[in-house]
Design a protein around this motif. Structure first.
Motif, PDB file in Angstrom:
ATOM      1  N   ALA A   1      -9.560   7.509  -1.799  1.00  0.00           N
ATOM      2  CA  ALA A   1      -9.231   6.101  -1.537  1.00  0.00           C
ATOM      3  C   ALA A   1     -10.416   5.352  -0.939  1.00  0.00           C
ATOM      4  N   ARG A   2     -11.228   6.046  -0.145  1.00  0.00           N
ATOM      5  CA  ARG A   2     -12.326   5.383   0.570  1.00  0.00           C
ATOM      6  C   ARG A   2     -13.662   5.459  -0.164  1.00  0.00           C
ATOM      7  N   LEU A   3     -13.682   6.013  -1.357  1.00  0.00           N
ATOM      8  CA  LEU A   3     -14.934   6.084  -2.105  1.00  0.00           C
ATOM      9  C   LEU A   3     -15.440   4.699  -2.505  1.00  0.00           C
ATOM     10  N   ILE A   4     -14.497   3.790  -2.792  1.00  0.00           N
ATOM     11  CA  ILE A   4     -14.861   2.424  -3.194  1.00  0.00           C
ATOM     12  C   ILE A   4     -14.072   1.455  -2.321  1.00  0.00           C
ATOM     13  N   ASP A   5     -14.756   0.517  -1.698  1.00  0.00           N
ATOM     14  CA  ASP A   5     -14.054  -0.489  -0.903  1.00  0.00           C
ATOM     15  C   ASP A   5     -13.621  -1.627  -1.823  1.00  0.00           C
TER      16      ASP A   5
ATOM     17  N   ARG B   1       7.454  -3.134   0.373  1.00  0.00           N
ATOM     18  CA  ARG B   1       8.232  -2.368   1.354  1.00  0.00           C
ATOM     19  C   ARG B   1       7.407  -2.052   2.597  1.00  0.00           C
ATOM     20  N   ALA B   2       6.128  -1.739   2.381  1.00  0.00           N
ATOM     21  CA  ALA B   2       5.260  -1.362   3.498  1.00  0.00           C
ATOM     22  C   ALA B   2       4.676  -2.576   4.224  1.00  0.00           C
ATOM     23  N   ARG B   3       4.957  -3.781   3.727  1.00  0.00           N
ATOM     24  CA  ARG B   3       4.477  -5.037   4.332  1.00  0.00           C
ATOM     25  C   ARG B   3       2.948  -5.096   4.362  1.00  0.00           C
ATOM     26  N   ILE B   4       2.326  -4.699   3.273  1.00  0.00           N
ATOM     27  CA  ILE B   4       0.867  -4.673   3.191  1.00  0.00           C
ATOM     28  C   ILE B   4       0.394  -5.686   2.161  1.00  0.00           C
ATOM     29  N   ASP B   5      -0.578  -6.480   2.541  1.00  0.00           N
ATOM     30  CA  ASP B   5      -1.173  -7.470   1.654  1.00  0.00           C
ATOM     31  C   ASP B   5      -1.922  -6.753   0.532  1.00  0.00           C
ATOM     32  N   PRO B   6      -1.549  -6.973  -0.730  1.00  0.00           N
ATOM     33  CA  PRO B   6      -2.230  -6.283  -1.834  1.00  0.00           C
ATOM     34  C   PRO B   6      -3.689  -6.673  -1.985  1.00  0.00           C
ATOM     35  N   PHE B   7      -4.104  -7.769  -1.322  1.00  0.00           N
ATOM     36  CA  PHE B   7      -5.490  -8.229  -1.427  1.00  0.00           C
ATOM     37  C   PHE B   7      -6.332  -7.807  -0.225  1.00  0.00           C
ATOM     38  N   ALA B   8      -5.711  -7.112   0.736  1.00  0.00           N
ATOM     39  CA  ALA B   8      -6.480  -6.554   1.856  1.00  0.00           C
ATOM     40  C   ALA B   8      -7.380  -5.444   1.323  1.00  0.00           C
ATOM     41  N   ARG B   9      -8.578  -5.343   1.855  1.00  0.00           N
ATOM     42  CA  ARG B   9      -9.511  -4.324   1.397  1.00  0.00           C
ATOM     43  C   ARG B   9      -9.195  -2.982   2.060  1.00  0.00           C
ATOM     44  N   VAL B  10      -9.498  -1.924   1.353  1.00  0.00           N
ATOM     45  CA  VAL B  10      -9.220  -0.584   1.858  1.00  0.00           C
ATOM     46  C   VAL B  10      -9.876  -0.377   3.217  1.00  0.00           C
TER      47      VAL B  10
ATOM     48  N   GLU C   1     -10.153  -2.287   5.585  1.00  0.00           N
ATOM     49  CA  GLU C   1      -9.405  -2.939   6.658  1.00  0.00           C
ATOM     50  C   GLU C   1      -8.221  -2.100   7.112  1.00  0.00           C
ATOM     51  N   LEU C   2      -7.895  -1.025   6.396  1.00  0.00           N
ATOM     52  CA  LEU C   2      -6.703  -0.234   6.685  1.00  0.00           C
ATOM     53  C   LEU C   2      -7.092   1.113   7.285  1.00  0.00           C
ATOM     54  N   ASP C   3      -6.341   1.546   8.295  1.00  0.00           N
ATOM     55  CA  ASP C   3      -6.612   2.856   8.877  1.00  0.00           C
ATOM     56  C   ASP C   3      -5.926   3.950   8.054  1.00  0.00           C
ATOM     57  N   ASP C   4      -6.235   5.202   8.369  1.00  0.00           N
ATOM     58  CA  ASP C   4      -5.680   6.320   7.606  1.00  0.00           C
ATOM     59  C   ASP C   4      -4.159   6.338   7.664  1.00  0.00           C
ATOM     60  N   GLU C   5      -3.605   6.003   8.802  1.00  0.00           N
ATOM     61  CA  GLU C   5      -2.145   6.003   8.948  1.00  0.00           C
ATOM     62  C   GLU C   5      -1.495   5.038   7.962  1.00  0.00           C
ATOM     63  N   THR C   6      -2.117   3.871   7.783  1.00  0.00           N
ATOM     64  CA  THR C   6      -1.574   2.880   6.847  1.00  0.00           C
ATOM     65  C   THR C   6      -1.713   3.357   5.409  1.00  0.00           C
TER      66      THR C   6
END
Length: 228
Positions: free
Chosen positions: A120-124, A151-160, A162-167
């Motif tokens: 997931a973190r190979l490409i931002d 369902r997870a309340r996550i913005d689909p346009f947020a960059r990877v 910006e998200l921690d491993d838990e998310t």
């Protein structure tokens, strides 16, 4: 497009043929040793070490017909029934049981969380693009993407980044939940916002929006209020 639950159901549908001899088709002369799914791929393994690898693409389908009842170009006939693959984009035999799959961890299989996070973190990039990449997670299509991120309340346009491993792990957990609901329903995936553009969000009543993402311009549905 068939998503991961469709392939899991296809594998279940064909498992009555395990142990049966193939009397006609690309695996003729062998016995079916196993039928498995991995993301959007179906793997039919024979006892002589070969593997029939199937990708259903946009419009493919898998059917089990009575013996002699299967019709079409892609049929495996056995005394217990005929496996019929309609409109595959890939239908090829590999002469090994060790098929090398470039796809990421299978959400409905033995899910490897550490490998998912690494990929997931190979490409931002926007998370809505990341989850659709079969090299990161196997089995997610447009419906699962939109429903999972809602369902997870996550913005689909947020960059990877910006998200921690838990998310990121929560995304995988919810996507698995959505796919399992599809398996339990024998095919249909739950839909709260998919193709509901302009209609009120089931949670906050804000109008659902749709935008295109990625090089393939795939549709993404989201709530701009509760996924911000």
């Amino acid at each position: 497009m068939p998503e991961g639950q469709s392939l899991a159901l296809a594998a279940q549908r064909l498992r009555p043929l395990v142990g049966e001899e193939v009397t006609e088709g690309v695996l003729e002369g062998s016995r079916i040793a196993a039928v498995e799914s991995h993301g959007k791929q179906l793997l039919i393994r024979s006892d002589d070490g070969r593997t029939l690898r199937v990708h259903l693409g946009m419009h493919g389908a898998v059917r089990l017909r009575p013996p002699g009842g299967g019709q079409g170009r892609h049929v495996l006939r056995t005394a217990a029934g005929d496996a019929v693959i309609h409109h595959p984009t890939r239908y090829a035999v590999q002469r090994t049981a060790l098929v090398r799959l470039r796809s990421g961890p299978d959400l409905l299989g033995d899910f490897a969380a550490d490998e998912y996070l690494r990929r997931a973190r190979l490409i931002d990039r926007p998370v809505g693009e990341m989850v659709m990449d079969q090299r990161v997670l196997a089995g997610i299509g447009n419906i699962v993407k939109s429903e999972t991120l809602w369902r997870a309340r996550i913005d689909p346009f947020a960059r990877v980044s910006e998200l921690d491993d838990e998310t990121l792990l929560e995304i995988a957990r919810v996507a698995t939940e959505v796919l399992r609901e599809g398996v339990a329903a024998r095919g249909p995936l739950p839909r709260s916002i998919y193709k509901q553009s302009g209609r009120p969000c089931p949670r906050c009543r804000t109008p659902i929006r749709m935008a295109r993402q990625g090089e393939a311009l795939r549709s993404t549905y989201w709530c701009p209020a509760c996924q911000s």
